[in-house]
Design an enzyme around this catalytic site. Structure first.
Site, PDB file in Angstrom:
ATOM      1  N   ASN A  28       1.283  11.541   7.786  1.00 15.98           N
ATOM      2  CA  ASN A  28       0.789  10.552   8.723  1.00 15.98           C
ATOM      3  C   ASN A  28       1.656   9.302   8.747  1.00 15.98           C
ATOM      4  OD1 ASN A  28      -1.123   9.231  10.465  1.00 15.98           O
ATOM      5  ND2 ASN A  28      -2.683  10.563   9.574  1.00 15.98           N
ATOM      6  N   HIS A  40      11.843   2.690 -13.174  1.00 13.78           N
ATOM      7  CA  HIS A  40      12.691   2.131 -14.221  1.00 13.78           C
ATOM      8  C   HIS A  40      11.913   2.109 -15.529  1.00 13.78           C
ATOM      9  CE1 HIS A  40      15.725   0.851 -11.366  1.00 13.78           C
ATOM     10  NE2 HIS A  40      14.750   0.388 -10.599  1.00 13.78           N
ATOM     11  N   GLY A  54      -5.526   7.939   2.240  1.00 15.95           N
ATOM     12  CA  GLY A  54      -4.746   6.798   2.694  1.00 15.95           C
ATOM     13  C   GLY A  54      -4.496   5.769   1.607  1.00 15.95           C
TER      14      GLY A  54
END
Length: 158
Positions: free
Chosen positions: A86, A121, A145
């Site tokens: 999406n 990292h 979402g």
């Protein structure tokens, strides 16, 4: 840090010249990649899919990729059949950890604003070496979402 990850320190290069060369390539790549995404967003879906088929490691049949999506290092991304990505989703591979991959199975749906990071990292070290792990999402999965998926995550089928 999880086991099985790939870590590459920024101090791996043997000379300053190699560092500058690598950074120069990265800057050119980043510029042209952003330019390409800006232009691709104007194309209709069938044309965009043809471009993505060239760029991705694998792009399955009947995949839908909405406008505004971003794929960093798309050659590390495999997408199965009937996948729907999406609006404004972002998938990030790794520049330094070449073995890192992102695999989406069949019938996977990513809702808007999903972020998938296969690299990060290692903050335990002062020089913040790059660290990455494979991400695998099985078949028949829906990611809601705004979800964020971090390196080393495996989501099974269903």
């Amino acid at each position: 840090m999880a086991t099985g990850g790939i870590m590459v320190g920024r101090t791996d290069h043997s000379s300053i010249l190699e560092k500058k060369s690598s950074l120069r390539f990265y800057n050119f790549y980043s510029f042209f990649e952003n330019l390409a995404y800006s232009v691709i967003d104007f194309f209709p879906h069938p044309v965009r899919i043809m471009v993505f088929k060239i760029c991705f490691k694998k792009l399955g049949h009947h995949a839908f990729i909405d406008h505004g999506c971003y794929f960093r290092y798309p050659w590390q991304i495999s997408i199965g059949d009937f996948v729907s990505i999406n609006r404004n989703c972002s998938l990030f591979g790794s520049y330094y950890c070449k073995e890192v991959s992102i695999n989406l199975g069949n019938n996977v749906v990513l809702a808007p604003e999903v972020k998938i990071f296969a690299a990060t990292h290692d903050y335990h070290h002062v020089h913040l070496p790059d660290y990455g792990m494979k991400i695998s999402i099985g078949d028949d999965v829906w990611i809601g979402g705004g979800s964020i998926i971090l390196p080393g995550i495996t989501i099974g089928t269903g």
